[in-house]
Enzyme design. Structure first.
Site, PDB file in Angstrom:
ATOM      1  N   TRP A   9     140.414  47.273   3.525  1.00 44.11           N
ATOM      2  CA  TRP A   9     139.537  47.564   4.666  1.00 44.11           C
ATOM      3  C   TRP A   9     140.232  48.446   5.684  1.00 44.11           C
ATOM      4  O   TRP A   9     139.605  49.339   6.269  1.00 44.11           O
ATOM      5  CB  TRP A   9     138.996  46.281   5.296  1.00 44.11           C
TER       6      TRP A   9
ATOM      7  N   ASP B 279     139.283  44.980  13.667  1.00 40.46           N
ATOM      8  CA  ASP B 279     138.232  44.616  12.722  1.00 40.46           C
ATOM      9  C   ASP B 279     138.431  43.124  12.436  1.00 40.46           C
ATOM     10  O   ASP B 279     139.392  42.729  11.785  1.00 40.46           O
ATOM     11  CB  ASP B 279     138.381  45.453  11.443  1.00 40.46           C
TER      12      ASP B 279
ATOM     13  N   LYS C  82     130.098  37.024   7.304  1.00 41.82           N
ATOM     14  CA  LYS C  82     131.137  36.084   6.893  1.00 41.82           C
ATOM     15  C   LYS C  82     131.103  34.813   7.743  1.00 41.82           C
ATOM     16  O   LYS C  82     130.927  33.737   7.209  1.00 41.82           O
ATOM     17  CB  LYS C  82     132.513  36.750   6.950  1.00 41.82           C
TER      18      LYS C  82
END
Ligand SMILES: *Cc1c(COP(=O)(O)O)cnc(C)c1O
Length: 359
Positions: free
Chosen positions: A101, A171, A195
């Protein structure tokens, strides 16, 4: 009704109590004769929902007054572009590369800003979090970007790096709301909801006031933080049902006792699983101890070709989505807030049984 233990990395399981509340309110929300999905985003009832959602998140995360909470769309992936487009001043940004990511965030940012990779753990397959010292940070960087929890690799920052006057951007897609954090250490926090917050389609951005309002000229209106901050996230139609589900999840977290209690539960779940893997000579953790995530826990069966059997047999016992990410292999148990401790205990029982059968 049969519910499985869903170990998916995202979209991931939601608390049953939240699903049941949503189900009960689905056809007729608060006597409106409508579902939340059918309410105008300008209606009084929806205004109440989005205001409650924001206030609950502020309370749970102890978000200071000088930060805005934005409910937007486009996922964390869209923030990879929105961050440089909003924060660019000198035209340079520092990134810490801790996995897939982070790499995607850097790749996207490079279209808009000069990216400097100030630290990386790629040399050891992203199995640890590199140390960040204040002297590694460029004094003229517009921001420093980190991925606090690396969903695929199973690592997490256990301490937040001190970046001095340079805004820290995080993030937090896979660990927001999983533990207490000090929001005031960050300039921007962003997270896809799917999530720990709710269904996919909603993205939460928490941004310090002084970082709003100076976006680059080419920044699309919909990516500008100012657009959403001055309209209370109602510039256009927000993902209304996602905001409603997030509100229910925030209420659930609050009822459980807030982030302090959630953190204790998450640490306990992770410890159970790591302890079991540690003492076993059949399973192993690929991640260095001091960098381990408490949300995404990869494990391997070294020297054996048993991964697909493990995943298949686990599934037959109601333990779903344990296959590791295609880029790292092995298994991965994502144990977000909604995963009860019984889910982890059932997984460990299955792991014991599987070990006995195949040893
Ligand atoms: C899931 C995830 C993303 C991608 O989120 P989208 O909402 O699908 O764009 C980005 N970063 C991290 C750390 C993630 O876990």
């Amino acid at each position: 009704m049969k519910r499985v233990h869903n170990f998916s990395a995202g979209p991931s399981m939601l608390p049953l109590a939240v699903l049941e509340k949503a189900q009960a309110e689905l056809p007729n929300y608060k006597d409106s004769g409508m579902s939340v999905m059918e309410l105008s985003h300008r209606s009084g009832l929806f205004t109440e929902i989005i205001t409650d959602a924001e206030n609950l998140l502020r309370e749970l995360m102890n978000i200071p007054e000088n930060y805005k909470v934005l409910f937007v769309q486009g996922g964390a992936s869209q923030q990879f572009a929105a961050v440089p487009l909003n924060l660019k001043k000198n035209g340079k940004a520092d990134y810490v590369n801790t996995g897939s990511w982070s790499k995607k965030a850097m790749k996207e940012a490079k279209k808009f800003i000069e990216v400097k990779e100030i630290a990386s753990s790629e040399d050891e397959n992203f199995t640890y979090i590199p140390k960040i010292d204040a002297n590694m940070i460029s004094s003229d960087a517009d921001y420093v970007h980190i991925t606090t929890n690396n969903t695929i690799e199973g690592t997490a920052f256990r301490a937040i790096p001190d970046t001095g006057d340079v805004p820290l951007v995080a993030d937090m897609s896979s660990n927001i709301l999983s533990e207490e954090i000090d929001v005031s250490k960050f300039g921007v926090i962003y997270a896809g909801a799917q999530k720990n917050i709710g269904p996919a389609g909603l993205t939460v951005v928490i941004v310090r006031d002084d970082l709003i309002g100076d976006a680059s000229d080419v920044c699309p209106t919909m990516l500008e933080y100012q657009t959403h901050s001055e309209s209370g996230s109602l510039y256009n139609t927000p993902p209304t049902y996602g905001v409603y589900m997030a509100k229910l999840v925030f209420e659930w977290v609050k009822e459980l006792g807030g982030l302090k209690e959630i953190q204790a539960r998450n640490e306990k779940k992770a410890e159970l699983l790591y302890d079991y893997v540690e003492q076993s000579d059949f399973y192993a953790s690929p991640v260095q101890k001091e960098s381990r995530s408490i949300m995404n826990i990869p494990f391997i069966i070294p020297g054996r070709d048993l991964d697909s059997d493990f995943v298949k047999e686990a599934q037959a016992e109601g333990l779903e989505t344990l296959k590791g990410h295609r880029s790292v292999g092995g298994m991965r148990a994502s144990i977000y807030n909604a995963m009860p401790v019984e889910g982890v205990e059932d997984l460990i029982n299955f792991m014991q049984k599987f070990e006995k059968q195949h040893k």
